[in-house]
Design an enzyme around this catalytic site. Structure first.
Site, mmCIF file in Angstrom:
data_model
loop_
_atom_site.group_PDB
_atom_site.id
_atom_site.type_symbol
_atom_site.label_atom_id
_atom_site.label_comp_id
_atom_site.label_asym_id
_atom_site.label_seq_id
_atom_site.Cartn_x
_atom_site.Cartn_y
_atom_site.Cartn_z
ATOM 1 N N GLY A 10 116.219 37.671 -9.237
ATOM 2 C CA GLY A 10 117.188 36.564 -9.123
ATOM 3 C C GLY A 10 118.015 36.510 -10.398
ATOM 4 N N TYR A 13 122.215 31.603 -12.261
ATOM 5 C CA TYR A 13 122.445 30.713 -13.409
ATOM 6 C C TYR A 13 121.203 30.588 -14.280
ATOM 7 C CZ TYR A 13 126.942 29.209 -11.588
ATOM 8 O OH TYR A 13 128.247 29.187 -11.178
ATOM 9 N N THR A 90 116.412 28.119 -4.240
ATOM 10 C CA THR A 90 115.505 27.360 -3.359
ATOM 11 C C THR A 90 116.284 26.146 -2.831
ATOM 12 O OG1 THR A 90 114.722 26.244 -5.377
ATOM 13 C CG2 THR A 90 113.356 28.028 -4.525
ATOM 14 N N PRO A 91 117.304 26.397 -2.021
ATOM 15 C CA PRO A 91 118.177 25.289 -1.589
ATOM 16 C C PRO A 91 117.481 24.347 -0.608
ATOM 17 C CG PRO A 91 118.742 27.314 -0.417
ATOM 18 C CD PRO A 91 117.680 27.684 -1.403
ATOM 19 N N THR A 92 118.171 23.280 -0.246
ATOM 20 C CA THR A 92 117.637 22.356 0.755
ATOM 21 C C THR A 92 117.772 23.020 2.132
ATOM 22 O OG1 THR A 92 118.420 20.554 -0.622
ATOM 23 C CG2 THR A 92 117.842 19.993 1.629
ATOM 24 N N LYS A 218 108.603 19.329 -13.157
ATOM 25 C CA LYS A 218 110.003 19.766 -13.040
ATOM 26 C C LYS A 218 110.772 18.829 -12.109
ATOM 27 C CE LYS A 218 113.779 21.843 -12.988
ATOM 28 N NZ LYS A 218 114.722 21.821 -14.095
ATOM 29 N N PHE A 224 114.002 11.663 -12.922
ATOM 30 C CA PHE A 224 114.191 10.634 -13.963
ATOM 31 C C PHE A 224 115.612 10.700 -14.539
ATOM 32 C CE2 PHE A 224 110.075 8.703 -15.674
ATOM 33 C CZ PHE A 224 109.412 8.817 -14.463
ATOM 34 N N CYS A 274 121.050 20.964 -8.437
ATOM 35 C CA CYS A 274 119.615 20.635 -8.451
ATOM 36 C C CYS A 274 119.235 19.175 -8.278
ATOM 37 C CB CYS A 274 118.992 21.192 -9.721
ATOM 38 S SG CYS A 274 119.015 22.992 -9.695
ATOM 39 N N LYS A 337 130.463 19.394 -13.935
ATOM 40 C CA LYS A 337 130.423 18.862 -15.295
ATOM 41 C C LYS A 337 131.286 19.794 -16.147
ATOM 42 C CE LYS A 337 126.644 19.855 -17.767
ATOM 43 N NZ LYS A 337 125.256 20.162 -18.185
HETATM 44 P P1 NAD Z 1 121.530 31.114 -8.071
HETATM 45 O O1 NAD Z 1 121.893 30.950 -6.663
HETATM 46 O O2 NAD Z 1 122.597 31.122 -9.121
HETATM 47 O O3 NAD Z 1 120.703 32.480 -8.258
HETATM 48 C C1 NAD Z 1 119.703 32.909 -7.402
HETATM 49 C C2 NAD Z 1 119.825 34.418 -7.226
HETATM 50 O O4 NAD Z 1 118.718 34.892 -6.467
HETATM 51 C C3 NAD Z 1 121.086 34.859 -6.469
HETATM 52 O O5 NAD Z 1 121.853 35.719 -7.282
HETATM 53 C C4 NAD Z 1 120.539 35.559 -5.215
HETATM 54 O O6 NAD Z 1 121.322 36.672 -4.817
HETATM 55 C C5 NAD Z 1 119.172 35.991 -5.693
HETATM 56 N N1 NAD Z 1 118.230 36.257 -4.596
HETATM 57 C C6 NAD Z 1 117.975 35.517 -3.485
HETATM 58 N N2 NAD Z 1 117.041 36.102 -2.725
HETATM 59 C C7 NAD Z 1 116.693 37.249 -3.356
HETATM 60 C C8 NAD Z 1 115.762 38.295 -3.073
HETATM 61 N N3 NAD Z 1 115.008 38.251 -1.974
HETATM 62 N N4 NAD Z 1 115.661 39.316 -3.935
HETATM 63 C C9 NAD Z 1 116.420 39.356 -5.056
HETATM 64 N N5 NAD Z 1 117.322 38.398 -5.384
HETATM 65 C C10 NAD Z 1 117.444 37.354 -4.559
HETATM 66 O O7 NAD Z 1 120.464 29.976 -8.390
HETATM 67 P P2 NAD Z 1 120.116 29.341 -9.805
HETATM 68 O O8 NAD Z 1 121.071 28.235 -10.113
HETATM 69 O O9 NAD Z 1 119.888 30.421 -10.798
HETATM 70 O O10 NAD Z 1 118.734 28.632 -9.463
HETATM 71 C C11 NAD Z 1 117.576 29.394 -9.223
HETATM 72 C C12 NAD Z 1 116.375 28.468 -9.233
HETATM 73 O O11 NAD Z 1 116.265 27.839 -10.522
HETATM 74 C C13 NAD Z 1 116.451 27.318 -8.233
HETATM 75 O O12 NAD Z 1 115.157 27.067 -7.744
HETATM 76 C C14 NAD Z 1 116.926 26.133 -9.073
HETATM 77 O O13 NAD Z 1 116.476 24.904 -8.560
HETATM 78 C C15 NAD Z 1 116.263 26.417 -10.400
HETATM 79 N N6 NAD Z 1 116.962 25.851 -11.565
HETATM 80 C C16 NAD Z 1 118.311 25.949 -11.674
HETATM 81 C C17 NAD Z 1 118.961 25.462 -12.822
HETATM 82 C C18 NAD Z 1 120.465 25.548 -12.974
HETATM 83 O O14 NAD Z 1 120.972 25.013 -13.951
HETATM 84 N N7 NAD Z 1 121.188 26.197 -12.100
HETATM 85 C C19 NAD Z 1 118.203 24.923 -13.859
HETATM 86 C C20 NAD Z 1 116.825 24.855 -13.719
HETATM 87 C C21 NAD Z 1 116.204 25.338 -12.568
HETATM 88 C C1 UGA Z 2 120.102 19.305 -14.867
HETATM 89 C C2 UGA Z 2 119.084 18.921 -15.940
HETATM 90 O O1 UGA Z 2 119.761 18.261 -17.019
HETATM 91 C C3 UGA Z 2 118.365 20.165 -16.466
HETATM 92 O O2 UGA Z 2 117.349 19.779 -17.386
HETATM 93 C C4 UGA Z 2 117.724 20.915 -15.280
HETATM 94 O O3 UGA Z 2 117.107 22.093 -15.732
HETATM 95 C C5 UGA Z 2 118.799 21.254 -14.273
HETATM 96 O O4 UGA Z 2 119.460 20.027 -13.827
HETATM 97 C C6 UGA Z 2 118.264 21.902 -13.023
HETATM 98 O O5 UGA Z 2 117.105 21.766 -12.714
HETATM 99 O O6 UGA Z 2 119.105 22.511 -12.384
HETATM 100 P P1 UGA Z 2 122.567 20.280 -14.853
HETATM 101 O O7 UGA Z 2 122.566 19.851 -13.435
HETATM 102 O O8 UGA Z 2 122.992 21.657 -15.183
HETATM 103 O O9 UGA Z 2 121.094 20.106 -15.479
HETATM 104 O O10 UGA Z 2 123.493 19.307 -15.711
HETATM 105 P P2 UGA Z 2 123.320 17.825 -16.280
HETATM 106 O O11 UGA Z 2 123.846 17.797 -17.652
HETATM 107 O O12 UGA Z 2 121.970 17.288 -16.081
HETATM 108 O O13 UGA Z 2 124.330 17.001 -15.369
HETATM 109 C C7 UGA Z 2 124.081 16.758 -14.003
HETATM 110 C C8 UGA Z 2 125.144 15.833 -13.439
HETATM 111 O O14 UGA Z 2 124.995 14.519 -13.966
HETATM 112 C C9 UGA Z 2 126.569 16.260 -13.775
HETATM 113 O O15 UGA Z 2 127.395 16.047 -12.658
HETATM 114 C C10 UGA Z 2 126.945 15.345 -14.914
HETATM 115 O O16 UGA Z 2 128.332 15.142 -15.024
HETATM 116 C C11 UGA Z 2 126.234 14.075 -14.501
HETATM 117 N N1 UGA Z 2 125.959 13.146 -15.621
HETATM 118 C C12 UGA Z 2 125.160 13.534 -16.647
HETATM 119 C C13 UGA Z 2 126.484 11.864 -15.585
HETATM 120 O O17 UGA Z 2 127.199 11.493 -14.645
HETATM 121 N N2 UGA Z 2 126.200 10.998 -16.621
HETATM 122 C C14 UGA Z 2 125.413 11.359 -17.663
HETATM 123 O O18 UGA Z 2 125.188 10.527 -18.570
HETATM 124 C C15 UGA Z 2 124.878 12.664 -17.676
#
Ligand code: NAD
Ligand code: UGA
Length: 457
Positions: A10, A13, A90-92, A218, A224, A274, A337
């Site tokens: 994967g 991001y 891991t979408p909805t 997580k 929160f 997320c 953001k």
């Molecule tokens: P993303 O969609 O950017 O990346 C996921 C990648 O996985 C994609 O490039 C997709 O092609 C790949 N993939 C899917 N199925 C696959 C397979 N079978 N084999 C190989 N590759 C495969 O998603 P993301 O934002 O990186 O999020 C990934 C996970 O991390 C999610 O569970 C999300 O909730 C969690 N997370 C995301 C963030 C964030 O800021 N985006 C922060 C913390 C946690």
């Molecule tokens: C959030 C968490 O902050 C991360 O710790 C976590 O890892 C991540 O989700 C995840 O699991 O994906 P992210 O969604 O990238 O990170 O960005 P945030 O900075 O949390 O902002 C989320 C949303 O809340 C944005 O739309 C932002 O504009 C908004 N926000 C944030 C507000 O409206 N007000 C605030 O005071 C802060």
């Protein structure tokens, strides 16, 4: 030559930036990042990375080709590593049982099966994706139905980075959480992962726990954070009715060290891939255990967010004399953001669609997210335009609505913008980033969030 061989399945991001930082900080490890998406992997191999994240390119360049590799060869990556991070999406769920609530674990399970199929030697498999609590059990069940007697240890190591500050968060995390089974094998695997982070994270910030606490923490951390935004957004509505200022209230409340000042910025609503999905997931888990009151409590955080988005649109319509038919409205910002090109679940999608439904002419501008905005609104009908220059976007507009807190918008020449707009000219500041008194003086009718409007009539 390498002391550990790590792979990550994967390359999104989370997978891309996380592995780039591990590789940059630990030149002694080989880090292989793999994905099914050829386009994504190709982009990681160039300097036009598939995601925009400040500081990411420099970190990638420091390690790429040395000990950081991007590839679509998932089989080889699995075979040659002892440690496998899994960070697939891991979408909805959008279908069937739990539709619109539960996590869709199909990508996750596919990877588990692939790891089982390709593994000939013991592996530590790490949950990096955000998952429902108890997923590790499922993972173990799949991996251990192998008949090959290969030993797998599943570890939970959720990621807390925020987009836009991912590199900073990874280099200097508040904490790293590592959960495992509390068996001798589980504790040994846990220590191996602690050792990776200990290369640059102070020991006291590396937390270890049982695996279920780690998975649940997580979801709870995101719930929160989102809850604080919904709380302050709910108060913004009350401030608008009572002549209070939500920024002053947030400041007064946040200076209480027990409450803290972060995540109290009122906004048009929280977005991102997320918060919504993880709270939906939490709600679904609570419901599945019969904890309906707990589920209801967390669901209210999401309902408040929807209320804030719809309240914003209603204000625009009401204040522009109850009709926006044919009126040009420029949305400043589309990313969820600042400092990211990501538009997943951005409130701007909902708002653009609602304005189009009201037959407004919608113009979207954003320094990084225009391409994604086009994709998000591809099926929408109506007068819709995408313009990279904010001055061009505002030209002839009746209103500007700020959707994203890009710094650039507060330093624009607002006198020039005012002159180029239709009159009366409106500004709806969905992020409270502009100098409202100054804009009012220029001639705008200004609608901040959580403060009384500054009008000329
Ligand atoms: P993303 O969609 O950017 O990346 C996921 C990648 O996985 C994609 O490039 C997709 O092609 C790949 N993939 C899917 N199925 C696959 C397979 N079978 N084999 C190989 N590759 C495969 O998603 P993301 O934002 O990186 O999020 C990934 C996970 O991390 C999610 O569970 C999300 O909730 C969690 N997370 C995301 C963030 C964030 O800021 N985006 C922060 C913390 C946690
Ligand atoms: C959030 C968490 O902050 C991360 O710790 C976590 O890892 C991540 O989700 C995840 O699991 O994906 P992210 O969604 O990238 O990170 O960005 P945030 O900075 O949390 O902002 C989320 C949303 O809340 C944005 O739309 C932002 O504009 C908004 N926000 C944030 C507000 O409206 N007000 C605030 O005071 C802060």
């Amino acid at each position: 030559m390498y002391s550990k061989r790590i792979s990550c399945i994967g390359a999104g991001y989370v997978g891309g930036p996380t592995m780039a930082v591990i590789a940059a900080k630990c030149p002694q490890y080989k880090v292989n990042v793999v994905d099914v998406s050829e386009a994504r992997i190709k982009a990681w191999q160039t300097d036009t990375l598939p995601i925009y994240e400040p500081g990411l390119l420099e970190v990638v360049q420091a390690a790429r080709g040395r000990n950081l590799f991007f590839s679509t060869d998932i089989r080889t990556a699995i075979r040659e590593s002892e440690i496998i991070f899994v960070s697939v999406n891991t979408p909805t769920k959008t279908f069937g049982e739990g539709e619109g609530k539960a996590a869709d674990l199909q990508y996750w399970e596919k990877v588990a099966r692939e790891i089982r199929r390709e593994s000939e030697s013991p592996k530590i498999v790490i949950e990096k994706s955000t998952l429902p609590v108890k997923t590790a059990q499922t993972m173990e069940n799949i991996l251990n139905s192998n008949g090959k007697k290969v030993q797998f240890e599943v570890i939970s190591n959720p990621e807390f980075l925020a987009e836009g500050t991912a590199i900073k968060d990874l280099l200097n995390p508040d904490r790293v959480l590592i959960g495992s089974r509390e068996t001798p094998e589980g504790l040994k695997a846990r220590q191996e992962i602690v050792d990776i982070y200990a290369n640059w994270v102070p020991k006291e910030r590396i937390l270890t726990s049982n695996i279920w606490s780690s998975e649940l923490s997580k979801l709870v951390a995101n719930a929160f954070l989102a809850q604080r935004i919904s709380s302050i957004n709910s108060i913004s509505a009350l401030c608008e009715k009572t002549d209070a200022s939500v920024q002053e209230v947030a400041n007064a409340v946040g200076m209480d060290t027990r409450i803290g000042s972060q995540f109290l910025k009122a906004s048009v609503g929280f977005g991102g891939s997320c918060f919504k999905k993880d709270i939906l997931n939490l709600v679904y888990i609570c419901e599945s255990y019969g904890l309906h009151d707990v589920a209801h409590y967390w669901d209210a955080v999401l309902r408040m967010n929807e209320y804030q988005e719809s309240r914003f649109v209603k204000t625009v319509i009401r204040e522009m004399f109850n009709t926006i038919v044919g009126k040009r409205i420029a949305l400043f910002g589309f990313a969820f953001k600042a400092n990211t090109s990501d538009t997943r679940e951005t409130p701007a999608i909902y708002i653009a669609k609602k304005l189009l439904e009201e037959k407004a002419e919608v113009v979207i501008t954003d320094p990084k997210a225009l391409e994604n905005a086009r994709l998000d609104l591809a099926g929408s009908t109506g007068e819709l335009d995408f313009v990279s220059d904010p001055y061009d976007a505002a030209l002839g507009a009746h209103a500007v609505a700020v959707m994203t807190e890009w710094n650039l918008y507060s330093s624009l020449d607002w006198e020039k913008i005012y002159k180029s707009m239709e009159k009366p000219a409106f500004v709806f500041d969905g992020r409270n980033i502009l100098d409202h008194a100054r804009l009012h003086k220029i001639g705008f009718n200004v609608y901040p969030l959580g403060r009384p409007p500054l009008k000329h009539f």
